[in-house]
Motif scaffolding. Structure first.
Motif, PDB file in Angstrom:
ATOM      1  N   HIS A  28      28.743  39.981  49.888  1.00 33.02           N
ATOM      2  CA  HIS A  28      28.263  38.955  48.953  1.00 33.02           C
ATOM      3  C   HIS A  28      28.071  39.528  47.547  1.00 33.02           C
ATOM      4  O   HIS A  28      27.263  39.011  46.773  1.00 33.02           O
ATOM      5  CB  HIS A  28      26.964  38.352  49.467  1.00 33.02           C
ATOM      6  N   GLY A  29      28.770  40.621  47.243  1.00 33.63           N
ATOM      7  CA  GLY A  29      28.698  41.192  45.906  1.00 33.63           C
ATOM      8  C   GLY A  29      27.440  41.962  45.606  1.00 33.63           C
ATOM      9  O   GLY A  29      27.139  42.236  44.441  1.00 33.63           O
ATOM     10  N   GLY A  30      26.683  42.346  46.649  1.00 37.15           N
ATOM     11  CA  GLY A  30      25.435  43.062  46.427  1.00 37.15           C
ATOM     12  C   GLY A  30      25.546  44.545  46.697  1.00 37.15           C
ATOM     13  O   GLY A  30      26.596  45.149  46.505  1.00 37.15           O
ATOM     14  N   LEU A  31      24.453  45.149  47.150  1.00 37.00           N
ATOM     15  CA  LEU A  31      24.386  46.571  47.474  1.00 37.00           C
ATOM     16  C   LEU A  31      24.180  46.706  48.981  1.00 37.00           C
ATOM     17  O   LEU A  31      23.242  46.131  49.534  1.00 37.00           O
ATOM     18  CB  LEU A  31      23.249  47.245  46.703  1.00 37.00           C
ATOM     19  N   PHE A  32      25.048  47.468  49.618  1.00 37.34           N
ATOM     20  CA  PHE A  32      25.145  47.517  51.079  1.00 37.34           C
ATOM     21  C   PHE A  32      24.632  48.854  51.598  1.00 37.34           C
ATOM     22  O   PHE A  32      25.041  49.908  51.112  1.00 37.34           O
ATOM     23  CB  PHE A  32      26.617  47.334  51.479  1.00 37.34           C
ATOM     24  N   PHE A  33      23.724  48.820  52.582  1.00 34.55           N
ATOM     25  CA  PHE A  33      23.182  50.034  53.170  1.00 34.55           C
ATOM     26  C   PHE A  33      23.205  49.953  54.694  1.00 34.55           C
ATOM     27  O   PHE A  33      23.258  48.862  55.275  1.00 34.55           O
ATOM     28  CB  PHE A  33      21.743  50.280  52.716  1.00 34.55           C
ATOM     29  N   TYR A  39      21.255  39.941  44.128  1.00 36.64           N
ATOM     30  CA  TYR A  39      20.446  39.366  43.053  1.00 36.64           C
ATOM     31  C   TYR A  39      21.322  38.314  42.386  1.00 36.64           C
ATOM     32  O   TYR A  39      21.874  38.521  41.311  1.00 36.64           O
ATOM     33  CB  TYR A  39      20.045  40.476  42.085  1.00 36.64           C
ATOM     34  N   PRO A  40      21.491  37.140  43.044  1.00 39.51           N
ATOM     35  CA  PRO A  40      22.489  36.163  42.591  1.00 39.51           C
ATOM     36  C   PRO A  40      22.156  35.478  41.272  1.00 39.51           C
ATOM     37  O   PRO A  40      23.058  35.059  40.543  1.00 39.51           O
ATOM     38  CB  PRO A  40      22.534  35.155  43.742  1.00 39.51           C
ATOM     39  N   ARG A  41      20.892  35.362  40.978  1.00 41.29           N
ATOM     40  CA  ARG A  41      20.483  34.733  39.714  1.00 41.29           C
ATOM     41  C   ARG A  41      19.053  35.147  39.406  1.00 41.29           C
ATOM     42  O   ARG A  41      18.376  35.739  40.249  1.00 41.29           O
ATOM     43  CB  ARG A  41      20.605  33.208  39.788  1.00 41.29           C
ATOM     44  N   GLU A  51      23.493  44.008  37.031  1.00 46.38           N
ATOM     45  CA  GLU A  51      23.844  42.650  36.635  1.00 46.38           C
ATOM     46  C   GLU A  51      23.649  41.743  37.846  1.00 46.38           C
ATOM     47  O   GLU A  51      23.340  42.217  38.951  1.00 46.38           O
ATOM     48  CB  GLU A  51      25.294  42.580  36.143  1.00 46.38           C
ATOM     49  N   TYR A  52      23.834  40.459  37.655  1.00 41.19           N
ATOM     50  CA  TYR A  52      23.713  39.533  38.776  1.00 41.19           C
ATOM     51  C   TYR A  52      24.853  39.751  39.764  1.00 41.19           C
ATOM     52  O   TYR A  52      25.980  40.084  39.374  1.00 41.19           O
ATOM     53  CB  TYR A  52      23.716  38.087  38.291  1.00 41.19           C
ATOM     54  N   SER A  53      24.558  39.562  41.038  1.00 43.24           N
ATOM     55  CA  SER A  53      25.567  39.750  42.081  1.00 43.24           C
ATOM     56  C   SER A  53      26.535  38.575  42.086  1.00 43.24           C
ATOM     57  O   SER A  53      26.123  37.413  41.993  1.00 43.24           O
ATOM     58  CB  SER A  53      24.893  39.851  43.451  1.00 43.24           C
ATOM     59  N   THR A  54      27.810  38.867  42.203  1.00 39.97           N
ATOM     60  CA  THR A  54      28.839  37.833  42.290  1.00 39.97           C
ATOM     61  C   THR A  54      29.633  38.047  43.565  1.00 39.97           C
ATOM     62  O   THR A  54      29.952  39.179  43.931  1.00 39.97           O
ATOM     63  CB  THR A  54      29.782  37.877  41.081  1.00 39.97           C
ATOM     64  N   VAL A  55      29.946  36.965  44.260  1.00 41.15           N
ATOM     65  CA  VAL A  55      30.650  37.055  45.532  1.00 41.15           C
ATOM     66  C   VAL A  55      32.088  37.487  45.279  1.00 41.15           C
ATOM     67  O   VAL A  55      32.786  36.883  44.456  1.00 41.15           O
ATOM     68  CB  VAL A  55      30.629  35.697  46.264  1.00 41.15           C
ATOM     69  N   PRO A  56      32.559  38.546  45.969  1.00 41.66           N
ATOM     70  CA  PRO A  56      33.938  39.009  45.760  1.00 41.66           C
ATOM     71  C   PRO A  56      34.936  38.059  46.393  1.00 41.66           C
ATOM     72  O   PRO A  56      34.602  37.236  47.244  1.00 41.66           O
ATOM     73  CB  PRO A  56      33.950  40.368  46.478  1.00 41.66           C
ATOM     74  N   SER A  95      31.379  47.393  43.739  1.00 40.31           N
ATOM     75  CA  SER A  95      30.222  46.519  43.890  1.00 40.31           C
ATOM     76  C   SER A  95      28.911  47.202  43.561  1.00 40.31           C
ATOM     77  O   SER A  95      27.861  46.609  43.714  1.00 40.31           O
ATOM     78  CB  SER A  95      30.167  46.007  45.333  1.00 40.31           C
ATOM     79  N   THR A  96      28.950  48.461  43.147  1.00 40.61           N
ATOM     80  CA  THR A  96      27.719  49.175  42.870  1.00 40.61           C
ATOM     81  C   THR A  96      27.389  49.128  41.400  1.00 40.61           C
ATOM     82  O   THR A  96      28.199  48.753  40.556  1.00 40.61           O
ATOM     83  CB  THR A  96      27.848  50.645  43.289  1.00 40.61           C
ATOM     84  N   ALA A  97      26.157  49.554  41.089  1.00 40.81           N
ATOM     85  CA  ALA A  97      25.752  49.596  39.682  1.00 40.81           C
ATOM     86  C   ALA A  97      26.621  50.538  38.896  1.00 40.81           C
ATOM     87  O   ALA A  97      26.793  50.382  37.687  1.00 40.81           O
ATOM     88  CB  ALA A  97      24.289  50.027  39.584  1.00 40.81           C
ATOM     89  N   ALA A  98      27.212  51.525  39.550  1.00 40.71           N
ATOM     90  CA  ALA A  98      28.040  52.491  38.841  1.00 40.71           C
ATOM     91  C   ALA A  98      29.231  51.825  38.194  1.00 40.71           C
ATOM     92  O   ALA A  98      29.631  52.165  37.086  1.00 40.71           O
ATOM     93  CB  ALA A  98      28.516  53.578  39.801  1.00 40.71           C
ATOM     94  N   SER A  99      29.817  50.833  38.892  1.00 37.52           N
ATOM     95  CA  SER A  99      31.007  50.215  38.345  1.00 37.52           C
ATOM     96  C   SER A  99      30.693  49.382  37.122  1.00 37.52           C
ATOM     97  O   SER A  99      31.549  49.163  36.269  1.00 37.52           O
ATOM     98  CB  SER A  99      31.670  49.339  39.410  1.00 37.52           C
ATOM     99  N   THR A 100      29.467  48.884  37.020  1.00 35.25           N
ATOM    100  CA  THR A 100      29.105  48.074  35.875  1.00 35.25           C
ATOM    101  C   THR A 100      28.670  48.930  34.699  1.00 35.25           C
ATOM    102  O   THR A 100      28.401  48.413  33.628  1.00 35.25           O
ATOM    103  CB  THR A 100      27.978  47.115  36.248  1.00 35.25           C
ATOM    104  N   ALA A 101      28.582  50.234  34.904  1.00 35.83           N
ATOM    105  CA  ALA A 101      28.154  51.130  33.835  1.00 35.83           C
ATOM    106  C   ALA A 101      29.282  52.052  33.422  1.00 35.83           C
ATOM    107  O   ALA A 101      29.071  53.176  33.022  1.00 35.83           O
ATOM    108  CB  ALA A 101      26.955  51.951  34.286  1.00 35.83           C
ATOM    109  N   ALA A 102      30.537  51.562  33.553  1.00 32.36           N
ATOM    110  CA  ALA A 102      31.678  52.392  33.215  1.00 32.36           C
ATOM    111  C   ALA A 102      31.634  52.778  31.747  1.00 32.36           C
ATOM    112  O   ALA A 102      31.264  52.000  30.877  1.00 32.36           O
ATOM    113  CB  ALA A 102      32.968  51.633  33.505  1.00 32.36           C
TER     114      ALA A 102
END
Length: 314
Positions: free
Chosen positions: A27-32, A45-47, A139-144, A178-185
């Motif tokens: 669902h575009g979030g963080l998976f553990f 965190y969808p919105r 950022e907000y989670s977006t469904v892939p 899908s991680t925060a790392a990808s949004t901080a390129a």
């Protein structure tokens, strides 16, 4: 390998589900993965003001509703660390309650600034131990986009092209997109992986030929691990950690050039570096910031000892 079946029909690629075969966010979030190696979860965190927690089994299939109802969880939004007891005291937490459709647990968190940091504490059974998972959303989670299916054969979504410099046997990010790392390129002025939105910490590089170059790359990978931990991009930590492991093993082959005292120092340091790299990989899957931070402290200390031993030679 493409080919034909015994009856002359073309072979069709199919995918078979297996335990732990899919650790990608759904669902575009963080998976553990939970410490019991069976439960899995994904925080989204969808919105603004909404946190959702999806629960899965070891095949990344949603937990049945009866098992979701047995789960108790809360979302910690503020806590203070007590150095005397070395424990964190919760200052503000809200319960995670099942949604009406039973597909996830949800909590209202108010509007949080990015990066939005929050911690889930969860018990999957009434008598089970409580587990901690730390989330940080850039950022907000977006469904892939989900894979297309044709009949009984799954057609996966197109994968990104391999980056230049990738070498055989080098791990690629499991869910880096899908991680925060990808949004901080990091944007580079021109060319290179950064110019197309890939974080440099996720780009595999070949092991250099000289000791000074290996040490320089080891320093770079250590800082990338540190940055991912600071960002909460735990699922991406293993990439630079394993790169650092490969660099340490390359240095291990060069210890014969050191003096006896240097070898006595560097040999155990390399072993600790390799072991802590594996710990970073394992704890990155579990999503517990405290455990990851402790593993990184061991990792960084080992790196400094390795650097010191070879600096004497230099």
């Amino acid at each position: 390998t493409p080919g034909t079946c015994a009856n002359g029909a073309p072979m069709v690629k199919k995918f078979t589900a297996r335990a732990h075969g899919n650790h990608n966010p759904q669902h575009g979030g963080l998976f553990f993965m939970a410490p019991d190696n069976w439960h899995h979860l994904e925080g989204t965190y969808p919105r603004a003001g909404v946190f959702r927690l999806y629960l899965y089994d070891d095949y990344t299939k949603p937990l049945p509703r009866d098992q979701v109802r047995k789960t108790t969880a809360r979302l910690v939004l503020k806590e203070a660390f007590d150095p005397a007891t070395r424990t964190a005291k919760e200052e503000f937490a809200v319960p995670l309650v099942p949604a009406q459709n039973g597909r996830y647990l949800e909590a209202r968190v108010g509007k949080l600034p990015f990066p939005a940091r929050m911690t889930t504490k969860i018990k999957f059974q009434p008598a089970a131990p409580e587990h901690r998972f730390d989330f940080a959303f850039a950022e907000y989670s977006t469904v892939p986009v989900m894979p297309r299916t044709t009949g009984n054969a799954a057609v996966p979504a197109p994968a990104p092209a391999p980056e230049a410099g990738n070498t055989a046997g080098t791990p690629a990010p499991r869910n880096a997109v899908s991680t925060a790392a990808s949004t901080a390129a990091v944007a580079a002025p021109s060319g290179g992986a950064s110019s197309i939105g890939i974080d440099p910490g996720l780009v595999p590089l070949p092991v250099p030929d000289t000791v000074p170059e290996i040490l320089a790359q080891l320093e770079q990978r250590t800082e990338q691990v540190r940055r991912f931990i600071d960002q909460g991009a735990f699922a991406s930590v293993y990439v630079p950690a394993f790169q650092a492991k490969d660099l340490a093993l390359a240095l291990d082959e060069r210890t014969k050039d050191l003096e006896a005292d240097g070898r006595r120092t560097v040999d155990p340091a390399i072993k600790r570096l390799v072991r802590s790299a594996w710990l970073l990989d394992a704890f990155g899957d579990l999503g517990n910031r405290e455990h990851i931070t402790q593993a990184f402290a061991q990792f960084a200390a080992a790196v400094k000892e390795v650097q010191a031993a070879f600096a004497v030679k230099k």
